[in-house]
Write an enzyme that holds these catalytic residues in place. Structure first.
Site, mmCIF file in Angstrom:
data_model
loop_
_atom_site.group_PDB
_atom_site.id
_atom_site.type_symbol
_atom_site.label_atom_id
_atom_site.label_comp_id
_atom_site.label_asym_id
_atom_site.label_seq_id
_atom_site.Cartn_x
_atom_site.Cartn_y
_atom_site.Cartn_z
ATOM 1 C CG ASP A 12 -16.701 -89.243 -6.444
ATOM 2 O OD1 ASP A 12 -16.232 -89.824 -6.026
ATOM 3 O OD2 ASP A 12 -16.916 -88.733 -8.285
ATOM 4 C CG HIS A 35 -9.428 -92.832 -4.870
ATOM 5 N ND1 HIS A 35 -8.195 -91.605 -5.739
ATOM 6 C CD2 HIS A 35 -10.190 -91.316 -5.073
ATOM 7 C CE1 HIS A 35 -9.194 -90.958 -5.691
ATOM 8 N NE2 HIS A 35 -10.173 -90.853 -5.653
HETATM 9 C C1 HEM Z 1 -11.241 -92.705 -12.019
HETATM 10 C C2 HEM Z 1 -11.466 -91.316 -11.319
HETATM 11 C C3 HEM Z 1 -11.800 -91.374 -10.030
HETATM 12 C C4 HEM Z 1 -12.527 -91.568 -9.227
HETATM 13 C C5 HEM Z 1 -13.511 -92.929 -9.470
HETATM 14 C C6 HEM Z 1 -12.992 -91.633 -7.861
HETATM 15 C C7 HEM Z 1 -13.690 -92.031 -6.983
HETATM 16 C C8 HEM Z 1 -13.959 -91.552 -5.172
HETATM 17 C C9 HEM Z 1 -15.023 -92.002 -4.285
HETATM 18 C C10 HEM Z 1 -15.156 -93.262 -4.658
HETATM 19 C C11 HEM Z 1 -14.323 -91.390 -3.377
HETATM 20 C C12 HEM Z 1 -15.358 -91.938 -2.045
HETATM 21 C C13 HEM Z 1 -16.253 -90.841 -1.518
HETATM 22 C C14 HEM Z 1 -16.092 -89.156 -1.225
HETATM 23 O O1 HEM Z 1 -15.600 -88.764 -0.480
HETATM 24 O O2 HEM Z 1 -16.699 -89.010 -2.798
HETATM 25 C C15 HEM Z 1 -13.803 -90.204 -3.891
HETATM 26 C C16 HEM Z 1 -13.113 -89.144 -2.592
HETATM 27 C C17 HEM Z 1 -12.262 -88.562 -3.143
HETATM 28 N N1 HEM Z 1 -11.761 -88.057 -4.166
HETATM 29 FE FE1 HEM Z 1 -12.074 -89.439 -6.139
HETATM 30 N N2 HEM Z 1 -11.898 -90.417 -7.878
HETATM 31 C C18 HEM Z 1 -11.639 -89.721 -9.013
HETATM 32 C C19 HEM Z 1 -10.614 -88.820 -8.683
HETATM 33 C C20 HEM Z 1 -10.030 -87.962 -8.221
HETATM 34 C C21 HEM Z 1 -9.080 -87.192 -8.469
HETATM 35 C C22 HEM Z 1 -7.901 -86.974 -9.861
HETATM 36 C C23 HEM Z 1 -8.850 -86.259 -7.288
HETATM 37 C C24 HEM Z 1 -7.875 -85.422 -6.869
HETATM 38 C C25 HEM Z 1 -6.526 -85.524 -7.860
HETATM 39 C C26 HEM Z 1 -9.619 -86.845 -6.262
HETATM 40 C C27 HEM Z 1 -9.965 -86.006 -5.219
HETATM 41 C C28 HEM Z 1 -10.434 -87.291 -4.216
HETATM 42 C C29 HEM Z 1 -10.888 -86.573 -2.831
HETATM 43 C C30 HEM Z 1 -10.476 -85.141 -2.338
HETATM 44 C C31 HEM Z 1 -11.697 -87.409 -2.074
HETATM 45 C C32 HEM Z 1 -12.336 -86.861 -0.473
HETATM 46 C C33 HEM Z 1 -11.385 -88.259 0.001
HETATM 47 C C34 HEM Z 1 -12.056 -88.119 1.862
HETATM 48 O O3 HEM Z 1 -12.067 -86.550 2.455
HETATM 49 O O4 HEM Z 1 -11.988 -89.542 2.108
HETATM 50 N N3 HEM Z 1 -10.101 -88.184 -7.223
HETATM 51 N N4 HEM Z 1 -13.309 -90.912 -4.948
#
Ligand code: HEM
Length: 308
Positions: free
Chosen positions: A147, A220
């Site tokens: 993440d 996601h």
């Molecule tokens: C259960 C809750 C969540 C989990 C387990 C989770 C997990 C992840 C993972 C594994 C990634 C891919 C790696 C990375 O680029 O960081 C990611 C990307 C991302 N997440 Fe989450 N996330 C969660 C909640 C959220 C929420 C609530 C938001 C915003 C409202 C969010 C916004 C983002 C964004 C902006 C990215 C980058 C996307 C990209 O540019 O490729 N995430 N998240």
């Protein structure tokens, strides 16, 4: 203007996130204001005394609490945590007035700092939720996926996370959103890795984005990557895993941004069939149980409180 220390740096090994609310009938007075304005200096002093701790802090205030501390002047976009119309997954709003983000390389120092803080403000504020969180190897969430990979590079972080010329009076400040997610670990761990990868939108072991053709619109990544005027909306995420084996555990989501709009749009595309009728399938395995929106002022604006 100097941002508070916990906002920009790469992840620490440990963090404690505190949500507090005003005690019934108590108003913030000059004594509380002076104390809160001293938090950045107090965490800096402790770090300087024990440099191996790398203690950092960020303190922020809700839209409701703001006028009691700062009067009529306020950041242009300060508002409550969004209510998402048509949401089919929970995105609850927690009644909380103050957010304190503490991070360090040592959990004992965080524990002591947080305990002293709660004790010092207890006449005015009561804790709503205190969550100790930790960094796992390679920055992996409890789902097993890395993440933070697509977080902005260190040099670009200030541009993403801090208010700039758009609202000069509050430059160096940041809009922070938090949500505590509880993962359904047993159900998640039963899924084959290929299915988990389709839900996240990235590969698990090698942490690569799935090609567009193989990535469902319910992944996601597909929900949170949003283009506006030819550019992707960005957030600086400082989320960390938390919890205990066998008990409640998941991700403490924290994002800092120069505007609340990016988080609001991403969350809407995760929980509600907004534009394409899809929602985020990750939410079949994880549920938000708290949510809050705060503004973290620059150190200079916070310090000015002591004089007011
Ligand atoms: C259960 C809750 C969540 C989990 C387990 C989770 C997990 C992840 C993972 C594994 C990634 C891919 C790696 C990375 O680029 O960081 C990611 C990307 C991302 N997440 Fe989450 N996330 C969660 C909640 C959220 C929420 C609530 C938001 C915003 C409202 C969010 C916004 C983002 C964004 C902006 C990215 C980058 C996307 C990209 O540019 O490729 N995430 N998240």
């Amino acid at each position: 203007m100097t941002p508070q220390s916990a906002i920009l740096p790469a992840a620490s090994s440990h963090a404690i996130f505190l949500l507090l609310r005003r005690r019934l009938g108590r108003r913030a007075d000059s004594k509380l204001a002076a104390y809160l304005s001293g938090i950045p200096a107090a965490s800096k002093a402790l770090h300087e005394m024990q440099p191996d701790t790398h203690l950092m802090s960020a303190i922020g205030f809700s839209a409701d609490f703001w006028p009691e501390l700062f009067g009529r002047e306020r950041p242009a976009e300060l508002r409550a945590f969004p209510h998402i119309p048509g949401a089919i997954h929970p995105a609850p709003v927690t009644i909380a007035d103050l957010f304190l983000h503490l991070r360090a390389e040592r959990a004992d120092v965080l524990h002591d700092f947080a305990s002293n803080f709660l004790d010092d403000v207890k006449d005015w504020l009561e804790p709503v939720e205190v969550t100790a969180a930790f960094r796992r190897r390679e920055g992996r969430d409890l789902t097993g996926f890395v993440d933070g990979t697509e977080n902005p590079e260190l040099a670009e972080r200030a541009g993403v996370a801090l208010v700039g010329d758009a609202d000069p009076a509050w430059a160096g400040g940041s809009y922070v959103h938090i949500q505590r997610y509880v993962h359904r670990m047993e159900a998640w761990n039963k899924l084959p890795v290929l299915q988990q990868e389709a839900i996240i939108g990235r590969t698990k072991a090698s942490d690569e984005e799935l090609p567009d053709d193989d990535r469902p619109r319910t992944a996601h990544i597909s929900r949170v990557v949003i283009e506006e005027h030819g550019a992707e909306l960005e957030l600086l995420r400082q989320s960390l895993p938390y919890g205990v084996p066998g008990g409640d555990r998941g991700l403490y989501f924290v994002s800092y941004c120069r505007t609340p709009r990016h988080f609001e749009k991403m969350l809407a595309r995760m929980v509600a069939p907004t534009d394409d009728g899809r929602v985020d399938h990750l939410l079949n395995f994880s549920r938000a149980v708290t949510g809050g929106a705060f503004f973290v002022p620059s150190i200079e604006r916070l310090q000015a409180l002591a004089a007011s």
